[in-house]
Motif scaffolding. Sequence first.
Motif, short mmCIF file in Angstrom:
data_model
loop_
_atom_site.label_atom_id
_atom_site.label_comp_id
_atom_site.label_asym_id
_atom_site.label_seq_id
_atom_site.Cartn_x
_atom_site.Cartn_y
_atom_site.Cartn_z
N TYR A 140 0.86 -1.19 0.00
CA TYR A 140 0.00 0.00 0.00
C TYR A 140 0.89 1.23 0.00
CZ TYR A 140 -3.52 3.39 1.35
OH TYR A 140 -4.33 4.48 1.38
N ARG A 141 0.37 2.34 -0.53
CA ARG A 141 1.14 3.60 -0.58
C ARG A 141 1.81 3.89 0.77
NH1 ARG A 141 0.18 7.25 -5.08
NH2 ARG A 141 0.93 5.85 -6.67
N ARG B 73 3.45 8.67 6.01
CA ARG B 73 2.90 7.37 6.41
C ARG B 73 1.41 7.25 6.09
NH1 ARG B 73 4.01 4.06 11.49
NH2 ARG B 73 3.35 2.55 9.95
N GLU B 75 0.00 4.80 5.11
CA GLU B 75 -0.42 3.46 5.57
C GLU B 75 -0.89 3.47 7.02
OE1 GLU B 75 2.65 4.41 5.16
OE2 GLU B 75 3.96 3.57 6.69
N PHE B 79 -5.85 1.66 7.53
CA PHE B 79 -6.71 0.72 8.23
C PHE B 79 -7.36 1.33 9.45
CE2 PHE B 79 -3.91 -2.27 5.98
CZ PHE B 79 -4.90 -2.97 5.31
N GLU B 314 2.72 -1.05 16.53
CA GLU B 314 3.42 -0.43 15.41
C GLU B 314 3.20 1.06 15.55
OE1 GLU B 314 2.52 -1.84 11.44
OE2 GLU B 314 2.82 0.17 10.65
N LEU B 334 13.65 0.87 7.92
CA LEU B 334 12.42 1.46 7.41
C LEU B 334 12.68 2.91 7.03
CD1 LEU B 334 9.79 -0.17 9.78
CD2 LEU B 334 10.68 -0.96 7.59
N PRO B 351 9.33 4.90 11.15
CA PRO B 351 8.30 4.00 11.69
C PRO B 351 8.95 2.92 12.52
CG PRO B 351 8.12 4.17 9.28
CD PRO B 351 9.43 4.78 9.68
N ILE B 353 8.17 -0.87 14.82
CA ILE B 353 7.25 -1.92 15.27
C ILE B 353 7.83 -2.54 16.53
CG2 ILE B 353 6.07 -4.06 14.66
CD1 ILE B 353 6.63 -3.27 11.68
#
Lengths: 266, 568
Positions: A140-141, B73, B75, B79, B314, B334, B351, B353
């Motif tokens: 994903y982007r 980011r 991402e 979600f 994360e 990352l 980022p 995790i």
Amino acid sequence: MNTVTLTVKNTPELFLECENVNPDAFAGKKAADIAKLGAFQGKEITTLGDYFTIAGEAGATAADTKIVINGDCTKMKYIGAKMNAGEVIVNSTCDMYTGSWMSGGKLLVKGNVHSFCGLAMKGGEFTIEGNAGNYLGAAYRGDWRGMSGGVLRVKGNAGSDVGTFMIGGEMIIEGDVDIHLGTHMEGGRIIVKGNANRRVGGQVVKGEIYIFGKINVMMPGYKQVGEVSLDVDGTKAKFAEYIGDIGERHPKRKGETVYGKLYMKQ
Amino acid sequence: MSEFIIKNGHVFDPVQGIKGDKKDIAVKDGKIIESVSSGARVINAAGKTVMAGALEIHAHVAGPKVNAGRWYRPEDKHFDSHKKPGMTRIEGGKSIPTVFKTGYEYARMGFTFAMEAAMPPLYARHVHEEIHDTPIIDEAALPVFGNNWFILEYLKNHEVENTAAYIAWVLRQTKGYGIKCVNPGGTEAWAWGLNCLTIHDPVPYFEITPAEIIKGLIEANEYLGLPHSMHLHQNDLGNPGNYKTTIDSLKLAEGMTAKNNFGREQVLHSTHIQFHSYGGTNWGDFESKAKEVMDYVNKQKNLTIDTGNVTLDETTTMTADGPFEHHLHGLNHLKWFNVDVELETAAGIVPFIYDPSNAVFCSQWAVGLEIPLYAKDPMRCFITTDHPNAGPFTRYPRVYSWLMSKKVRDELLNGFKKAAKVIGATTLANIDREITLYELAAMTRAGPAKALGLMKDYGGLKAGMNADIAIYNINPDKFPSTGPEIEKAFANVAYLFKDGKICVEEGKVMDMGHKKTFWVDAKVKENKQVAHDVKEKFLRYYSINENNYSVPESYAPHQHIIAVDATQ
């Protein structure tokens, strides 16, 4: 296995986000319940029943559910996205995010798919009989976790940035691909049976890329190390073996540096 | 404005020493008062917990670095983006939420104030734009000084008066609240490819040590008599064996006393101390030194700390500690963002995790819990996640559940894949203490309010104080026994009063309140040297004109100015 048949009765004016068109969302539901599942059109929440005629009923679980979609799905996104099991057959071309984040089951699209399909796919089988757009099986982007498992097969061509950040699984493109194939790859394998345009395997850490045709312009970060005979997706042939991308970081295993591999069919 | 009477709640207020007694709280015109008229709206708080609104002392919630995290980011939003029914806007992002989500989520957890922990003075306008757009909660921002050329030059010669005059000038220009110091000297040294990993490593060119910077900034802070103390992110963050540097830095405050009119007692606030309490020599023999650090903190009354709890999520790390972010990028590969802020500071973002299957991350989680569990004075130890560095602030309810229930934290500890290694490297398994609601009120309300110099109006429920009140669906007599129940109760207040208005009801945002931007206007004697230096630095080095530097009032239209007079 029970079959649910969806037939498009109204084409959405904008794009329809079919996040609920997958065996997991349908499982245990009758046609009337499936018709009530939500689907965004722009900012408006509509239902699947507004756009599809629904026949049949789903099995008790996703694995027992097969979905067949007829009619024009060119403006439908997210079909089969996040599916974990079961089967989906789309007798049409679909829009973006088809089969993205899927982790199991079988998804067959008999037409083309747009960009961002099979994103971060984790498992299952995803077959596209037509062509695929850009960012197929990529992350994903912004994300760094692309396709990590399963088998993604395109019978036609695919666009640019295919397999970006791929970390596992297998992708087969039976036609040609455009620029930026497998950029940042860190695992998995990509097989291209046609030609590839420029910048194949830029910044690859590990993983394998097989090209049966030609690469328009080779990246400077690849070095030929030998020639091998291989059986790749049913084709036995001699391949020139390259390692790369030399400019990128590479892990070590048992004291040996692990490179990405690029194989060119002779 | 309307009147309220909050009836029969179990009140926890360290300001008045109330430990869960049933008491009615009367509210009128935005203030807590002794009694209200019979027409007041009755809020039935029977079987519920009543506390003052919580104060966040250290989080990265507004400004250019937070926003860079958001745009690089996408991402993080993908979600976790939703629109809840009601008046709220779309809430996007998990570790770097939008300004709207930031305001709503703090309010839903019972917070009424948040301190943006690192404002680059040059980009102060951006910080204030985001603060202005964050609904409900009051906010302030700490400009960073620990690597600022003016400060390095003045303190090299121990010119405390000039340092103080310059700080007063910056606070006024940037509408800042106090003195933040990040990796003193180290970020500037990094411009030479170096770092300062102990407090005696010299900064190249400036020929000053972190120890001199820390001491000098504390002195300047007390010279000005600011409401908050010097706020320090220490050298050598996140490395095994760094606890010695941590204690060395804390020792610099020995013998210093707070001079201010706000009731503040500490001279040094050491932030996210979890990241600074590590023993060992590498990640293999890494171990907790929380006990050693807290033994020192417990006996030094002029120190306050916050925890920086790792939440095993994360997340997105972001700090003005540029060299640290580069180091982190080398560990996890990352994406790395970095910016140098001219004469002032730098920032990096990576980022991260915190994978619960990794022994080191689980040990960091344990160290974060050991710190408050070893704290003898909850009025000097505050809970933070150094949002978003150790975890998102939205995880506070989960952190509380670990601190308040040994059962909940032990279940997680014993369930780790590398449980034996984590238990061996830390002391958490041997700690039986459970933080009480009264102690939690000190660690999240009264304590931070006092440390920030806001105890007159905030952090308590005494008549005369501001009516910032959080009511939780927690019956102290039947305290929830499972982690998810504790979390749910702390994540969704039954009611949140902000300035005497109900802003959240049963976790649902009902009103955007009237948020204010707090800043400190320190008056100092005219200082020709500093005026000259500012002018010269802008002419010679800054990329912008001095006139474009200040934050106009239009950027903070709802300001709450705290005046300080240091001319005497």
